[in-house]
Design a protein around this motif. Structure first.
Motif, PDB file in Angstrom:
ATOM      1  N   ILE A 178     -16.122   4.298   1.783  1.00 20.15           N
ATOM      2  CA  ILE A 178     -15.786   3.092   1.004  1.00 20.15           C
ATOM      3  C   ILE A 178     -15.796   3.727  -0.441  1.00 20.15           C
ATOM      4  N   ALA A 179     -16.437   4.618  -0.861  1.00 21.95           N
ATOM      5  CA  ALA A 179     -16.417   5.360  -2.128  1.00 21.95           C
ATOM      6  C   ALA A 179     -15.282   6.047  -2.334  1.00 21.95           C
ATOM      7  N   GLY A 180     -14.414   6.621  -1.481  1.00 24.76           N
ATOM      8  CA  GLY A 180     -13.292   7.331  -1.626  1.00 24.76           C
ATOM      9  C   GLY A 180     -13.342   8.476  -2.234  1.00 24.76           C
ATOM     10  N   TRP A 181     -12.256   9.218  -2.233  1.00 27.33           N
ATOM     11  CA  TRP A 181     -12.201  10.742  -2.546  1.00 27.33           C
ATOM     12  C   TRP A 181     -11.837  10.759  -4.215  1.00 27.33           C
ATOM     13  N   LYS A 182     -12.823  11.385  -4.784  1.00 27.72           N
ATOM     14  CA  LYS A 182     -12.521  11.405  -6.542  1.00 27.72           C
ATOM     15  C   LYS A 182     -11.655  12.595  -6.829  1.00 27.72           C
ATOM     16  N   GLN A 189     -18.051  11.933  -7.518  1.00 18.54           N
ATOM     17  CA  GLN A 189     -18.158  11.599  -6.249  1.00 18.54           C
ATOM     18  C   GLN A 189     -19.706  11.208  -5.855  1.00 18.54           C
ATOM     19  N   ALA A 190     -20.446  11.983  -6.292  1.00 21.19           N
ATOM     20  CA  ALA A 190     -21.838  11.644  -6.222  1.00 21.19           C
ATOM     21  C   ALA A 190     -22.392  10.266  -6.588  1.00 21.19           C
ATOM     22  N   ALA A 191     -21.704   9.899  -8.099  1.00 20.69           N
ATOM     23  CA  ALA A 191     -21.908   8.529  -8.457  1.00 20.69           C
ATOM     24  C   ALA A 191     -21.465   7.567  -7.544  1.00 20.69           C
ATOM     25  N   ALA A 192     -20.192   7.717  -7.116  1.00 18.94           N
ATOM     26  CA  ALA A 192     -19.678   6.713  -6.485  1.00 18.94           C
ATOM     27  C   ALA A 192     -20.428   6.306  -5.179  1.00 18.94           C
ATOM     28  N   THR A 193     -20.790   7.469  -4.356  1.00 19.30           N
ATOM     29  CA  THR A 193     -21.588   7.340  -3.123  1.00 19.30           C
ATOM     30  C   THR A 193     -22.848   6.673  -3.250  1.00 19.30           C
ATOM     31  N   ARG A 194     -23.399   7.077  -4.399  1.00 25.12           N
ATOM     32  CA  ARG A 194     -24.738   6.503  -4.641  1.00 25.12           C
ATOM     33  C   ARG A 194     -24.793   4.780  -5.004  1.00 25.12           C
ATOM     34  N   ALA A 195     -23.551   4.772  -5.589  1.00 25.29           N
ATOM     35  CA  ALA A 195     -23.148   3.268  -5.779  1.00 25.29           C
ATOM     36  C   ALA A 195     -23.115   2.393  -4.797  1.00 25.29           C
ATOM     37  N   GLN A 196     -22.649   3.002  -3.560  1.00 25.05           N
ATOM     38  CA  GLN A 196     -22.423   2.135  -2.283  1.00 25.05           C
ATOM     39  C   GLN A 196     -23.840   2.101  -1.678  1.00 25.05           C
ATOM     40  N   GLY A 197     -24.745   2.623  -2.220  1.00 26.79           N
ATOM     41  CA  GLY A 197     -26.276   2.211  -1.611  1.00 26.79           C
ATOM     42  C   GLY A 197     -26.481   3.593  -0.713  1.00 26.79           C
ATOM     43  N   LEU A 198     -26.239   4.569  -1.038  1.00 30.42           N
ATOM     44  CA  LEU A 198     -26.588   5.841  -0.073  1.00 30.42           C
ATOM     45  C   LEU A 198     -28.296   5.908  -0.126  1.00 30.42           C
ATOM     46  N   ASP A 199     -28.627   5.903  -1.118  1.00 30.96           N
ATOM     47  CA  ASP A 199     -30.151   6.171  -1.223  1.00 30.96           C
ATOM     48  C   ASP A 199     -30.940   5.029  -0.354  1.00 30.96           C
ATOM     49  N   ALA A 200     -30.295   3.951  -0.136  1.00 35.34           N
ATOM     50  CA  ALA A 200     -31.128   3.015   0.906  1.00 35.34           C
ATOM     51  C   ALA A 200     -31.380   3.653   2.263  1.00 35.34           C
ATOM     52  N   LEU A 245     -14.932  15.785   9.236  1.00 32.59           N
ATOM     53  CA  LEU A 245     -14.467  14.539   8.553  1.00 32.59           C
ATOM     54  C   LEU A 245     -13.888  14.697   7.359  1.00 32.59           C
ATOM     55  N   PRO A 246     -13.290  13.602   6.803  1.00 34.16           N
ATOM     56  CA  PRO A 246     -12.445  13.703   5.301  1.00 34.16           C
ATOM     57  C   PRO A 246     -13.571  14.070   4.410  1.00 34.16           C
ATOM     58  N   PRO A 247     -13.451  14.657   3.431  1.00 33.96           N
ATOM     59  CA  PRO A 247     -14.232  15.124   2.351  1.00 33.96           C
ATOM     60  C   PRO A 247     -15.408  14.343   1.778  1.00 33.96           C
ATOM     61  N   GLU A 248     -14.753  13.134   1.369  1.00 40.63           N
ATOM     62  CA  GLU A 248     -15.808  12.122   1.225  1.00 40.63           C
ATOM     63  C   GLU A 248     -16.805  11.934   1.880  1.00 40.63           C
ATOM     64  N   GLN A 249     -16.326  11.885   3.106  1.00 38.97           N
ATOM     65  CA  GLN A 249     -17.678  11.380   4.225  1.00 38.97           C
ATOM     66  C   GLN A 249     -18.487  12.629   4.395  1.00 38.97           C
ATOM     67  N   THR A 250     -18.000  13.957   4.515  1.00 40.23           N
ATOM     68  CA  THR A 250     -18.860  15.024   4.761  1.00 40.23           C
ATOM     69  C   THR A 250     -19.777  15.362   3.134  1.00 40.23           C
ATOM     70  N   PHE A 251     -19.001  14.906   2.228  1.00 45.13           N
ATOM     71  CA  PHE A 251     -19.892  14.859   0.835  1.00 45.13           C
ATOM     72  C   PHE A 251     -21.100  13.916   0.990  1.00 45.13           C
ATOM     73  N   ALA A 252     -20.809  12.657   1.506  1.00 44.61           N
ATOM     74  CA  ALA A 252     -21.880  11.733   1.541  1.00 44.61           C
ATOM     75  C   ALA A 252     -23.170  12.273   2.605  1.00 44.61           C
ATOM     76  N   GLN A 253     -22.677  12.843   3.561  1.00 45.95           N
ATOM     77  CA  GLN A 253     -23.722  13.261   4.296  1.00 45.95           C
ATOM     78  C   GLN A 253     -24.420  14.355   3.891  1.00 45.95           C
ATOM     79  N   ILE A 254     -23.693  15.413   3.115  1.00 47.55           N
ATOM     80  CA  ILE A 254     -24.763  16.339   2.374  1.00 47.55           C
ATOM     81  C   ILE A 254     -25.511  15.772   1.445  1.00 47.55           C
ATOM     82  N   GLN A 255     -25.001  14.863   0.898  1.00 49.98           N
ATOM     83  CA  GLN A 255     -25.921  14.208  -0.381  1.00 49.98           C
ATOM     84  C   GLN A 255     -27.115  13.385   0.480  1.00 49.98           C
ATOM     85  N   LEU A 256     -26.982  12.808   1.347  1.00 52.01           N
ATOM     86  CA  LEU A 256     -28.121  12.168   2.239  1.00 52.01           C
ATOM     87  C   LEU A 256     -29.120  13.229   2.586  1.00 52.01           C
TER      88      LEU A 256
END
Length: 497
Positions: A178-182, A189-200, A245-256
């Motif tokens: 949902i955040a999409g690739w930046k 990218q980190a800000a966009a993923t966090r804005a989608q509620g990753l920390d939850a 996975l697409p880069p934005e999805q792999t990035f989100a998993q690493i971030q989590l």
């Protein structure tokens, strides 16, 4: 029997050390029969296991039993588990497979690499294809799978595990999508993923970890008179992220994963998994290393143990073998390398090995896995080359259920392929010294083990540390506590008690 192995038919080895005390000789593994070696390596305290995918660690017999208990079905054409039997499909209740020996045997073949060229697949394709065929049960029986692994390790005199799992991985990937690739702006990218509620997702992962461990303790009957040896195994977790996975999805998993290390002490590091030779993994490899570097602050926020160099020319072109390990160490700041099979083939391999030795970057060695997937075995495997150059190594199983092995078998195989007792002993110690456990260790020179920490000099191998600095160190450090237990077990083993 252990006394006979150690004292009878031994070659003298001047200066050999056992927990600071001289031993006259070491066991000659090359003189043992197959049965003696199997029993010896099973009894040997192996420290821990640092490379273990829980989803691939369970033998097919247990998977089938769980599927039958849960009312799942079998896709007979695919020889795969299915969540439900649909009318008109080529599906049968999993319980049928327990009574149909031909079907049961075919499923066990499908869930493992026990038969080379099964259905004309390469070992590589058979291995990586198993996960999709067992997912219907492995995704719902995580606690049972953890209990299976812990019980197995405890029965092998091994009491530490770093388990690779991915709770909330799909949810994290969805938020990344949902955040999409930046465009490679990692801060954005980190800000966009966090804005989608990753920390939850962080408290959800912790809750899943609680449930996983509670189920495992129930299965192992922890606290009961007949408790499994697995109840004594200390477990920590590596958040495994999916590199195809697409880069934005792999990035989100690493971030989590990095967020979990900060939030929950049971989570101690991150990993990257899936076939390293997959087109997406190859195309995005350098990007992935930059992602890990950015999100972990080069390992300062969370340590990384990365699959790297799980390649040969059978599965990848020469260009992919030139720099994956180098980038994992130099760009991502990886503290451990998973597999590392192509290490001698990398550009500047000798200098890279010297750098890994100097930095204390350990290689997780998976002999049976490397044989099954890459057809690298015996003298072709680089483990002896790594040891000769001072690169720390430790043996592990990778996916014991798929490979139909256990950790003791990997130690026996190492001996069959030329490892001496000192190599096995060092592997076991390395499994704790190079773990991501918190705290200071008991050795001033991890990897060589000639100098205990000053606070505990002369005490290693005792039942308990003496009151004072050593006792304080052991009480304050998770790593020191595990090392203390291992040194006591090792001393008892070598004394033949």
């Amino acid at each position: 029997m252990i006394k006979r192995w150690i004292r009878g038919g031994l070659a003298l080895l001047a200066g050999f050390q056992v927990s600071g005390a001289a031993l006259a000789a070491e066991p000659r593994l090359d003189r043992m029969t197959g049965g003696e070696l199997a029993a010896f390596t099973r009894a040997l305290p192996k420290g821990g296991e640092l490379h273990n995918h829980i989803s691939g660690a369970v033998f097919g017999e247990a998977l089938l039993a769980w599927a039958a208990e849960d009312g799942l079905c079998v896709d007979v054409a695919r020889l795969a588990l299915a969540p439900a039997c649909q009318p008109g499909g080529d599906l049968k209740p999993a319980s049928t497979a327990l009574r149909d020996e031909d079907l049961r045997s075919a499923l066990l073949d499908s869930f493992s690499v026990r038969h080379p060229d099964f259905r004309d697949r390469s070992g590589h394709d058979q291995f990586f294809g198993v996960f999709s065929r067992i997912g219907a049960v492995s995704e719902t029986r995580g606690g049972d799978a953890l209990a299976f692994v812990l019980d197995s390790l405890g029965r092998q005199n091994t009491f530490y595990l770093e388990a690779m799992i991915t709770p909330q991985g799909a949810a994290a990937a969805a938020k990344g999508a949902i955040a999409g690739w930046k465009g490679g702006d990692l801060a954005a990218q980190a800000a966009a993923t966090r804005a989608q509620g990753l920390d939850a997702l962080v408290p959800l992962v912790s809750a899943q970890t609680d449930a996983l461990e509670a189920r495992a303790r129930t299965v192992m009957r922890c606290g009961q008179p007949d408790a499994s040896p697995g109840c004594q195994v200390t477990v920590r977790y590596l958040y495994q992220t999916i590199r195809v996975l697409p880069p934005e999805q792999t990035f989100a998993q690493i971030q989590l994963g990095v967020a979990m290390v900060a939030a929950d002490k049971r989570w101690v590091g991150i990993q990257m998994v899936a076939p390293e030779d997959h087109p997406n993994a190859v195309a995005n490899y350098s990007l992935h290393m930059r992602m890990v570097d950015y999100l972990t602050d080069h390992g300062r926020k969370a340590p990384a143990a990365l699959h790297a160099g799980e390649l040969t020319l059978k599965v990848a072109p020469p260009s992919a073998l030139r720099s994956h390990i180098a980038e994992a160490i130099r760009v991502a700041g990886a503290r451990r390398i998973g597999h590392g099979v192509d290490f001698p083939h990398e550009d500047g391999a000798e200098a890279l090995a010297a750098e890994a030795a100097a930095k204390g970057v350990m290689v997780e060695v998976n002999l049976s896995s490397n044989d099954a997937i890459l057809e690298v075995r015996g003298q072709a495997h680089p483990v002896a080359w790594l040891r000769a150059r001072g690169v720390p190594t430790s043996l592990s199983t990778d996916d014991a259920g798929l490979l139909r092995i256990d950790l003791s078998r990997e130690y026996a195989r190492a001996a069959e392929e030329g490892a001496a007792y000192a190599d096995l002993k060092r592997s076991a110690r390395n499994a704790i010294a190079f773990s991501f456990l918190a705290g200071e260790g008991l050795w001033s020179d991890p990897g060589t083990y000639a100098r205990p920490a000053r606070a505990c000099a002369g005490q290693l191998g005792a039942e308990t540390p003496k009151p004072g600095p050593c006792a304080a160190l052991v009480a304050a450090s998770d790593k020191a506590r595990e090392q203390w237990r291992h040194e006591r077990l090792l001393t008892e083993f070598e004394a033949g008690r």
